[in-house]
Design a protein around this motif. Structure first.
Motif, mmCIF file in Angstrom:
data_model
loop_
_atom_site.group_PDB
_atom_site.id
_atom_site.type_symbol
_atom_site.label_atom_id
_atom_site.label_comp_id
_atom_site.label_asym_id
_atom_site.label_seq_id
_atom_site.Cartn_x
_atom_site.Cartn_y
_atom_site.Cartn_z
ATOM 1 N N THR A 1 80.686 4.176 25.926
ATOM 2 C CA THR A 1 80.506 5.036 27.100
ATOM 3 C C THR A 1 80.604 6.501 26.709
ATOM 4 O O THR A 1 79.781 7.321 27.121
ATOM 5 C CB THR A 1 81.545 4.694 28.186
ATOM 6 N N GLU A 2 81.582 6.822 25.890
ATOM 7 C CA GLU A 2 81.731 8.212 25.435
ATOM 8 C C GLU A 2 80.524 8.628 24.601
ATOM 9 O O GLU A 2 79.993 9.736 24.777
ATOM 10 C CB GLU A 2 83.029 8.386 24.642
ATOM 11 N N GLU B 1 77.541 9.207 26.944
ATOM 12 C CA GLU B 1 77.668 10.434 27.721
ATOM 13 C C GLU B 1 77.510 11.679 26.849
ATOM 14 O O GLU B 1 76.977 12.691 27.312
ATOM 15 C CB GLU B 1 78.984 10.449 28.489
ATOM 16 N N LYS C 1 73.708 11.892 26.534
ATOM 17 C CA LYS C 1 73.075 12.182 27.820
ATOM 18 C C LYS C 1 73.344 13.615 28.272
ATOM 19 O O LYS C 1 72.453 14.291 28.785
ATOM 20 C CB LYS C 1 73.582 11.196 28.868
ATOM 21 N N GLN C 2 74.578 14.077 28.063
ATOM 22 C CA GLN C 2 74.980 15.405 28.531
ATOM 23 C C GLN C 2 74.874 16.465 27.443
ATOM 24 O O GLN C 2 75.217 17.622 27.688
ATOM 25 C CB GLN C 2 76.408 15.346 29.090
ATOM 26 N N TYR D 1 88.218 10.471 26.664
ATOM 27 C CA TYR D 1 88.271 9.222 25.895
ATOM 28 C C TYR D 1 89.655 8.579 26.002
ATOM 29 O O TYR D 1 89.780 7.387 26.306
ATOM 30 C CB TYR D 1 87.903 9.519 24.440
ATOM 31 N N TRP E 1 83.092 2.052 33.998
ATOM 32 C CA TRP E 1 82.144 2.033 35.109
ATOM 33 C C TRP E 1 82.657 1.273 36.326
ATOM 34 O O TRP E 1 81.965 1.146 37.316
ATOM 35 C CB TRP E 1 80.805 1.444 34.658
#
Length: 85
Positions: A55-56, A59, A62-63, A72, A84
């Protein structure tokens, strides 16, 4: 927790194992130990830790940002609740 790409999943778990081996960040090993003591099977613990790491990573891409250690660690502390959920 179903993996959509078993190879990628194993590579992310390798990353978790590496974090534990070098004790960086130490919260990964602390979370591993806590979840094992709480009765979660080791295989599931590694999957949960891999979910937080992936997830980290997602992101970050994505960012277009750098690793957010505080986020984290917060997500590690929230396990077994997944990022999520």
């Amino acid at each position: 927790m179903e993996e959509t790409n078993p190879y990628l999943g194993e590579k992310i778990i390798e990353g978790v194992r590496q974090q534990i081996a070098i004790d960086d960040p130490p919260e990964v090993k602390e979370t591993y130990d806590r979840l094992i003591v709480d009765g979660h099977p080791e295989k599931e613990v590694f999957k949960m830790l891999a979910c937080v790491l992936s997830t980290e990573m997602f992101e970050m891409m994505k960012q277009n940002r750098v690793f957010d250690r505080q986020l984290y660690v917060r997500r590690l502390l929230e396990l077994p609740t997944l990022p999520w959920e």
